[in-house]
Design a protein around this motif. Structure first.
Motif, PDB file in Angstrom:
ATOM      1  N   VAL A 327      -6.394 -46.420  37.181  1.00 37.71           N
ATOM      2  CA  VAL A 327      -4.630 -47.314  37.750  1.00 37.71           C
ATOM      3  C   VAL A 327      -3.721 -47.250  36.685  1.00 37.71           C
ATOM      4  CG1 VAL A 327      -3.737 -49.779  38.367  1.00 37.71           C
ATOM      5  CG2 VAL A 327      -5.650 -49.078  38.760  1.00 37.71           C
ATOM      6  N   PHE A 328      -2.050 -46.357  37.065  1.00 40.86           N
ATOM      7  CA  PHE A 328      -1.139 -46.597  35.921  1.00 40.86           C
ATOM      8  C   PHE A 328      -0.545 -47.621  35.886  1.00 40.86           C
ATOM      9  CE2 PHE A 328      -0.326 -41.299  35.368  1.00 40.86           C
ATOM     10  CZ  PHE A 328      -1.456 -41.482  35.264  1.00 40.86           C
ATOM     11  N   PHE A 329      -0.545 -48.799  34.895  1.00 38.96           N
ATOM     12  CA  PHE A 329       0.435 -49.460  34.975  1.00 38.96           C
ATOM     13  C   PHE A 329       1.552 -49.564  33.194  1.00 38.96           C
ATOM     14  CE2 PHE A 329      -3.292 -50.040  32.803  1.00 38.96           C
ATOM     15  CZ  PHE A 329      -3.581 -50.474  31.801  1.00 38.96           C
ATOM     16  N   VAL A 330       2.330 -50.642  34.329  1.00 37.11           N
ATOM     17  CA  VAL A 330       3.326 -50.584  32.221  1.00 37.11           C
ATOM     18  C   VAL A 330       3.169 -51.438  30.774  1.00 37.11           C
ATOM     19  CG1 VAL A 330       5.184 -51.740  31.411  1.00 37.11           C
ATOM     20  CG2 VAL A 330       5.049 -51.359  33.857  1.00 37.11           C
ATOM     21  N   PRO A 331       3.148 -50.673  30.279  1.00 35.84           N
ATOM     22  CA  PRO A 331       1.939 -50.962  28.615  1.00 35.84           C
ATOM     23  C   PRO A 331       2.029 -52.934  28.243  1.00 35.84           C
ATOM     24  CG  PRO A 331       3.193 -49.242  28.281  1.00 35.84           C
ATOM     25  CD  PRO A 331       4.038 -50.171  29.613  1.00 35.84           C
ATOM     26  N   ILE A 332       1.240 -53.128  27.948  1.00 35.87           N
ATOM     27  CA  ILE A 332       0.986 -54.586  27.532  1.00 35.87           C
ATOM     28  C   ILE A 332       1.191 -54.482  26.390  1.00 35.87           C
ATOM     29  CG2 ILE A 332      -0.341 -56.549  28.312  1.00 35.87           C
ATOM     30  CD1 ILE A 332      -1.410 -55.406  30.712  1.00 35.87           C
ATOM     31  N   LEU A 333       2.057 -55.634  25.751  1.00 37.43           N
ATOM     32  CA  LEU A 333       1.880 -55.312  24.433  1.00 37.43           C
ATOM     33  C   LEU A 333       1.603 -56.836  23.817  1.00 37.43           C
ATOM     34  CD1 LEU A 333       4.259 -53.042  25.213  1.00 37.43           C
ATOM     35  CD2 LEU A 333       4.652 -53.264  23.054  1.00 37.43           C
ATOM     36  N   HIS A 334       0.913 -56.551  22.876  1.00 35.27           N
ATOM     37  CA  HIS A 334       0.764 -58.109  21.717  1.00 35.27           C
ATOM     38  C   HIS A 334       0.958 -57.685  20.676  1.00 35.27           C
ATOM     39  CE1 HIS A 334      -0.400 -62.006  20.870  1.00 35.27           C
ATOM     40  NE2 HIS A 334      -1.310 -61.886  19.715  1.00 35.27           N
ATOM     41  N   LEU A 335       2.168 -58.640  19.997  1.00 37.55           N
ATOM     42  CA  LEU A 335       2.923 -58.733  18.998  1.00 37.55           C
ATOM     43  C   LEU A 335       2.257 -59.285  17.573  1.00 37.55           C
ATOM     44  CD1 LEU A 335       5.082 -56.967  16.973  1.00 37.55           C
ATOM     45  CD2 LEU A 335       6.570 -58.822  17.218  1.00 37.55           C
ATOM     46  N   GLN A 336       2.402 -59.210  16.602  1.00 45.27           N
ATOM     47  CA  GLN A 336       1.425 -59.978  15.537  1.00 45.27           C
ATOM     48  C   GLN A 336       1.724 -59.784  14.147  1.00 45.27           C
ATOM     49  OE1 GLN A 336      -2.345 -60.432  16.583  1.00 45.27           O
ATOM     50  NE2 GLN A 336      -3.328 -59.702  15.078  1.00 45.27           N
ATOM     51  N   LEU A 337       2.073 -61.186  13.096  1.00 46.45           N
ATOM     52  CA  LEU A 337       1.804 -60.482  11.426  1.00 46.45           C
ATOM     53  C   LEU A 337       0.787 -60.137  11.137  1.00 46.45           C
ATOM     54  CD1 LEU A 337       4.085 -63.820  10.803  1.00 46.45           C
ATOM     55  CD2 LEU A 337       4.600 -61.079  10.693  1.00 46.45           C
ATOM     56  N   GLY A 338       0.655 -59.130   9.993  1.00 47.55           N
ATOM     57  CA  GLY A 338      -0.372 -59.146   9.684  1.00 47.55           C
ATOM     58  C   GLY A 338      -1.809 -60.708   9.255  1.00 47.55           C
ATOM     59  N   SER A 339      -3.039 -60.091   9.508  1.00 46.14           N
ATOM     60  CA  SER A 339      -3.716 -60.728   9.790  1.00 46.14           C
ATOM     61  C   SER A 339      -4.314 -61.349   8.425  1.00 46.14           C
ATOM     62  CB  SER A 339      -5.107 -60.059  10.161  1.00 46.14           C
ATOM     63  OG  SER A 339      -4.917 -59.243   8.796  1.00 46.14           O
ATOM     64  N   ASN A 340      -3.779 -61.040   7.322  1.00 46.74           N
ATOM     65  CA  ASN A 340      -3.522 -61.681   6.450  1.00 46.74           C
ATOM     66  C   ASN A 340      -2.065 -62.697   5.640  1.00 46.74           C
ATOM     67  OD1 ASN A 340      -2.081 -59.227   5.455  1.00 46.74           O
ATOM     68  ND2 ASN A 340      -2.945 -58.956   3.701  1.00 46.74           N
ATOM     69  N   MET A 341      -1.409 -62.927   6.875  1.00 45.19           N
ATOM     70  CA  MET A 341       0.275 -63.375   5.972  1.00 45.19           C
ATOM     71  C   MET A 341       0.125 -64.556   7.190  1.00 45.19           C
ATOM     72  SD  MET A 341       2.352 -60.136   6.733  1.00 45.19           S
ATOM     73  CE  MET A 341       3.731 -61.622   5.721  1.00 45.19           C
ATOM     74  N   ASN A 342       0.148 -65.978   6.244  1.00 40.98           N
ATOM     75  CA  ASN A 342       0.713 -67.098   6.199  1.00 40.98           C
ATOM     76  C   ASN A 342       1.905 -66.500   7.127  1.00 40.98           C
ATOM     77  OD1 ASN A 342       1.279 -69.412   7.126  1.00 40.98           O
ATOM     78  ND2 ASN A 342       0.535 -70.138   4.804  1.00 40.98           N
ATOM     79  N   PRO A 343       2.382 -67.183   8.411  1.00 39.22           N
ATOM     80  CA  PRO A 343       3.779 -67.040   8.698  1.00 39.22           C
ATOM     81  C   PRO A 343       4.604 -68.098   8.204  1.00 39.22           C
ATOM     82  CG  PRO A 343       2.296 -67.868  10.521  1.00 39.22           C
ATOM     83  CD  PRO A 343       1.185 -67.644   9.331  1.00 39.22           C
ATOM     84  N   ASP A 344       4.277 -69.349   7.570  1.00 41.51           N
ATOM     85  CA  ASP A 344       5.120 -70.595   7.122  1.00 41.51           C
ATOM     86  C   ASP A 344       5.328 -70.317   5.598  1.00 41.51           C
ATOM     87  OD1 ASP A 344       5.273 -71.438  10.135  1.00 41.51           O
ATOM     88  OD2 ASP A 344       2.942 -73.094   9.350  1.00 41.51           O
ATOM     89  N   ASP A 345       5.329 -68.899   5.381  1.00 39.54           N
ATOM     90  CA  ASP A 345       4.589 -68.991   3.402  1.00 39.54           C
ATOM     91  C   ASP A 345       5.493 -67.652   3.250  1.00 39.54           C
ATOM     92  OD1 ASP A 345       4.852 -69.670   1.059  1.00 39.54           O
ATOM     93  OD2 ASP A 345       2.910 -69.002   1.054  1.00 39.54           O
ATOM     94  N   ILE A 346       7.148 -67.595   3.792  1.00 38.59           N
ATOM     95  CA  ILE A 346       7.102 -66.056   3.344  1.00 38.59           C
ATOM     96  C   ILE A 346       8.618 -66.185   2.825  1.00 38.59           C
ATOM     97  CG2 ILE A 346       8.235 -63.951   4.523  1.00 38.59           C
ATOM     98  CD1 ILE A 346       5.978 -64.377   6.844  1.00 38.59           C
ATOM     99  N   GLU A 347       8.600 -65.646   1.821  1.00 37.06           N
ATOM    100  CA  GLU A 347       9.765 -65.893   0.857  1.00 37.06           C
ATOM    101  C   GLU A 347      10.583 -64.953   0.454  1.00 37.06           C
ATOM    102  OE1 GLU A 347       9.526 -67.949  -2.519  1.00 37.06           O
ATOM    103  OE2 GLU A 347       8.202 -69.529  -1.907  1.00 37.06           O
ATOM    104  N   GLU A 348      11.808 -65.095   0.063  1.00 30.04           N
ATOM    105  CA  GLU A 348      12.733 -63.872   0.154  1.00 30.04           C
ATOM    106  C   GLU A 348      11.957 -62.510  -1.144  1.00 30.04           C
ATOM    107  OE1 GLU A 348      17.173 -63.808   0.964  1.00 30.04           O
ATOM    108  OE2 GLU A 348      16.951 -65.720  -0.684  1.00 30.04           O
ATOM    109  N   GLY A 349      12.009 -61.943  -0.784  1.00 31.07           N
ATOM    110  CA  GLY A 349      10.806 -61.150  -1.838  1.00 31.07           C
ATOM    111  C   GLY A 349       9.409 -60.304  -1.217  1.00 31.07           C
ATOM    112  N   ASP A 350       8.995 -61.243  -0.455  1.00 26.38           N
ATOM    113  CA  ASP A 350       7.639 -60.723  -0.063  1.00 26.38           C
ATOM    114  C   ASP A 350       7.885 -59.652   1.040  1.00 26.38           C
ATOM    115  OD1 ASP A 350       7.125 -63.151  -0.992  1.00 26.38           O
ATOM    116  OD2 ASP A 350       6.668 -64.764   0.520  1.00 26.38           O
TER     117      ASP A 350
END
Length: 885
Positions: A327-350
């Motif tokens: 069965v051919f199907f349209v790609p299913i994607l899941h986007l996420q940040l790197g596993s070792n990153m805290n999305p609530d603690d990203i500052e300029e320069g990181d």
């Protein structure tokens, strides 16, 4: 009577006849000698009773006399002499006919001859009876039997003399079988066993024959075989099991042949029966087809679908065909940040990493990364590393915050991932394009709104006031913070002149305190400036549009008014208000009208000076019938003739000026930059007139351009800030227009520059912008007020030349080049003095053609700051288009 030749008869002859058949009893009637003949033949049964005679004696010599015993033979017998030997034929032989017969032959001369015949009557057996495995008689068809099974039939034969033999035949083939006595006397049986029946045995005919002689045909019974057959084959008909597209409906066909009775088709997937199918059986019953309506999804990929043909009347009568779905199907994607990153603690320069997990069939041939809907290109130099399934951002900044997605493509289409919002913590910064100048009267409240951008939202704000003497904090009670809207509102009320000045706003969040404050200017409120650069568009027979550039709003919210009057009657035609910008559309006008239009800007402090425009509506096209209108000399035609004459004079003047300029070029300083100019053509003059008739020219550039040279370096030119009159600024804020520094901006009021007086400014050029359209009104040239810096710049007086023509009674102004001479010791000249001072180093080459000139004066003073002056140009200048030096 005793037979005298009884002892010479010899052994009897044998004759056989089948019961119910015909017995042929031989009798030799040949005479011993050739000159003798038989004259009487008599047949006896059991040697006693005559039963038949053949008489040739006497009168019967020509026609023999046949006699037979009616009681015994009836009409069953006939003696034939035409055969060799002669025979007595007895029909319908019965069992009592068995026994010995004697034939006596009398000759004419020779003695009588007797012969004996022993007749044996054969009794055939009865018709065979076929019995199946269940002990039931098989009438004509045996079975049905299963394909691959065994068949067992018994053939029972009774009667018959002598004892018959029982045999099984299939066509011409004698089958291997054995007959044996039955359970009862005179009963014979033969059992036929056929093992592992095949489909070749279907409808085969088997004969059971019983025979006890070679005279008559054996008695037999035939039976045909009925069978149940397994499906011969089952096939899923697809294009070599081609791939399917997800979420599309398909009709999948399955066909089976060879089953008897017709097979039943069923569909299965992973042990689950599918019911959405229709079946059809061919007329001969040999083929069954089934069509499955199927809509695959991506979950069906690699599933196995089975078509099963089943004949329930045959053990193990099942055949299957399977198909592993692709069965051919349209790609299913899941986007996420790197596993070792805290999305609530990203500052300029990181450093930030994204992972795009793609599930697709077939595999994705392209993966595109997007930031806020824009495609991200690989730029390793700037720290953006794009790989197929990974994205790395080195040393991120706040501009890279936002929504990130990845898009994968295959032959089925484009698949979009979830949105991952990248939040980058940064210190607050001012929101651009917010209101920076607030005009307010004394004892009135000004609500100064300070809006910032920050993540996380600001936690606190701080306000200070600066009136050039000191900077002091504003009490917190005077402003209200809104962290939800990332803004702070300061309620400010000036009471004295010292309360006017600059207020500054800082915000703080988790990332720290704002580095550069947001600066706001509190000025006395005034009337707004009049709209300018007005243009007429979309003129029709009933409507027209006006677009203008808004002037300074006086520090208060402003709106705009447009009044339209009939030029001939003075009657008001329309009154339109615009709240957003100085753009109007007037509807419902009469065709062919010449209109006067007055525009105002209005704020809480009053109405601006009027801006005057002239316009018209188009005439309605009339049908041209009747006699032609004779030629008529109109004022417009006279104006055009005047234009042509003026152009001729201009040409002569230009040629003369060029000649004089070439003669005096040697007198110019050699170290000054020259500005080349192109002489205008008559085509330029008329093109500008044709494009925008009766419209005030639009000039988006500054009113004047000032260039010069200081020690060989051209003097930079800057524009007067829009929306801020010179009189409203402090002294030090009005001196940046003669320096090579950034122009005054509403968004940045830090560090107002002053003019350095190093070197000597020898020459300056003041160029008026070239009008692009004819103007029906008096053109006002706004005089720029330029500061002179510490010690004063002295007086700067401009002079120039221009070209003036009258087109249709309206002045047409061509570009004017204004020469300025700087006198460091001179006092500021009066604006109403039309005299042009001479310059020691630059001769006035256009003095001979100067009729009336526009005087532009640039003044500088620490104590006196005059407002922008307006000089009315009533007589156009004649331009020689010389280079400005």
């Amino acid at each position: 009577m005793d037979d005298p030749f009884e002892g010479d008869w010899g052994p009897p002859l044998s004759a056989r006849a089948v019961l119910g058949g015909t017995a042929e009893l031989p009798c030799d009637i040949r005479p011993p000698h050739h000159n003798d003949s038989a004259i009487l033949v008599v047949w006896y049964k059991s040697d006693v009773i005559p039963i038949y005679s053949y008489d040739l004696r006497g009168k019967h010599s020509e026609k023999p006399l046949h006699w037979q015993d009616k009681d015994y033979l009836g009409d069953r017998a006939l003696f034939r002499t035409t055969t060799e030997p002669a025979t007595l034929s007895v029909n319908h032989i019965q069992e009592q006919d068995e026994g010995e017969f004697r034939c006596r032959v009398d000759f004419t001369t020779n003695p009588t001859r007797n012969s004996r015949i022993q007749l044996t009557v054969i009794v055939p057996p009865q018709k065979p009876n076929i019995i199946d495995e269940r002990g039931k008689t098989v009438p004509a068809v045996a079975g049905p039997y299963e394909e691959g099974g065994d068949m067992r039939l018994q053939c029972l034969v009774s009667g018959g003399r002598p004892e018959p033999k029982v045999r099984w035949w299939r066509g011409e083939t004698l089958l291997d079988s054995k007959d044996e006595p039955g359970e009862f006397p005179a009963l014979r049986r033969n059992t036929l066993v056929v093992r592992e029946l095949s489909r070749a045995d279907l409808h085969a005919v088997f004969d059971c024959q019983a025979s006890n002689n070679n005279i008559s045909q054996p008695v037999s019974t035939s039976v045909a075989i009925e069978m149940h057959l397994k499906p011969l084959s089952v096939t899923i008909l697809s294009s070599e099991h081609a791939p399917l597209s997800a979420n599309r409906k398909y009709d999948i066909n399955c066909m089976t042949v060879g089953s008897r009775p017709p097979a039943k088709l069923s569909w299965y997937m992973d042990g689950r029966k599918l019911t959405n199918h229709t079946d059809k059986v061919s007329q001969d019953g040999n083929m069954t087809s089934s069509i499955l309506t199927f809509q695959p999804t991506l979950l069906h990929h690699d599933k196995v679908i089975t078509c099963r043909a089943e004949n329930p009347k045959v053990q193990r009568g099942i055949a299957e065909d399977t198909w592993k779905l692709n069965v051919f199907f349209v790609p299913i994607l899941h986007l996420q940040l790197g596993s070792n990153m805290n999305p609530d603690d990203i500052e300029e320069g990181d450093d930030v990493y994204f992972e795009c997990k793609v599930h697709a069939n077939p595999g994705a041939y392209k993966v595109v990364w997007k930031h806020n809907g824009n495609v991200i290109q690989n730029n390793a130099k700037n720290g953006v590393i794009v790989q197929q399934y990974d994205l790395a951002l080195r040393e991120v900044n706040r501009s890279q915050a936002g929504n990130y997605t990845c898009v994968a493509s295959n032959v089925e289409g484009d698949g979009y991932s979830n949105i991952v919002e990248l939040k980058i913590m940064y210190k607050p910064i001012c929101v651009p394009d917010q209101k920076r100048i607030y005009g307010v009267a004394r004892h009135e409240d000004a609500r100064v709104i300070c809006r910032v951008e920050a993540y996380p939202p600001p936690e606190s704000f701080r306000w200070t006031f600066n009136n050039t003497e000191e900077m002091e904090d504003v009490p917190q009670a005077r402003y209200k913070n809104s962290t939800r809207h990332t803004q702070s509102i300061l309620t400010y009320r000036p009471v004295t002149e010292m309360d006017y000045g600059t207020v500054l706003c800082w915000a703080s969040n988790t990332a720290g305190q704002q580095k550069n404050a947001c600066i706001f200017h509190i000025i006395p409120a005034g009337k707004p400036e009049a709209p300018y650069n007005c243009t007429l568009t979309n003129q029709t027979t009933e409507s027209l549009s006006v677009e203008c550039t808004a002037g300074f709003d006086g520090g208060q919210p402003q709106h705009f008014l447009l009044e339209v009057f009939d030029q001939h009657t003075g009657a008001l035609q329309a009154n339109v208000t615009s709240r957003e910008n100085a753009a109007f559309t007037v509807q419902g006008l009469e065709p062919g009208k010449v209109l006067n239009m007055i525009l105002y800007a209005v704020n809480a402090k009053g109405r601006s000076e009027p801006t005057l425009l002239e316009g018209f509506t188009l005439k309605v096209a009339e049908k041209q019938t009747g006699t032609p209108v004779p030629f008529e000399f109109t004022p417009l035609l006279g104006s055009l003739i005047g234009v042509v004459a003026a152009l001729l004079l201009i040409t002569v003047a230009i040629l003369a000026a060029l000649k004089m300029r070439s003669e005096r070029r040697a007198q110019r300083p050699g170290d000054l930059p020259l500005k080349k100019a192109t002489a205008p053509s008559s085509e330029d003059l008329y093109d500008a007139d044709d494009r925008n008739p009766d419209v005030v020219p639009t000039n988006k550039d500054s009113d004047y351009q000032l260039t010069g040279s200081t020690s060989g370096t051209p003097l930079a030119t800057q524009n007067t800030p829009d929306g801020l009159p010179p009189s409203s600024l402090p002294t030090q804020q009005t001196n940046n227009h003669l320096q090579g520094l950034p122009a005054y901006s509403h968004n940045d009021y830090n560090n107002y520059p002053t003019l350095p007086l190093s070197g000597e400014v020898t020459y300056a050029e003041l160029c008026l912008a070239r009008p692009t359209t004819l103007s029906t009104l008096t053109t006002d040239a706004k005089l720029a007020s330029l500061g002179g810096g510490v010690g004063g710049l002295g007086g700067l007086q401009g002079y120039g030349s221009g070209l003036g023509v009258i087109v249709g009674g309206k002045p047409y102004t061509k570009e004017a080049t204004v020469y300025a001479c700087i006198d460091h010791n001179a006092r500021p000249p009066k604006l109403d003095v039309p005299n042009v001072p001479s310059c020691a180093t630059t001769p006035i080459t256009t003095a001979n053609v100067l009729q009336d000139s526009t005087v532009a004066t640039v003044m500088s003073s620490k104590q006196h700051h005059p407002a922008r002056e307006v000089v009315t140009v009533r007589t156009p200048l004649i331009s020689t288009q010389e280079s400005c030096v």
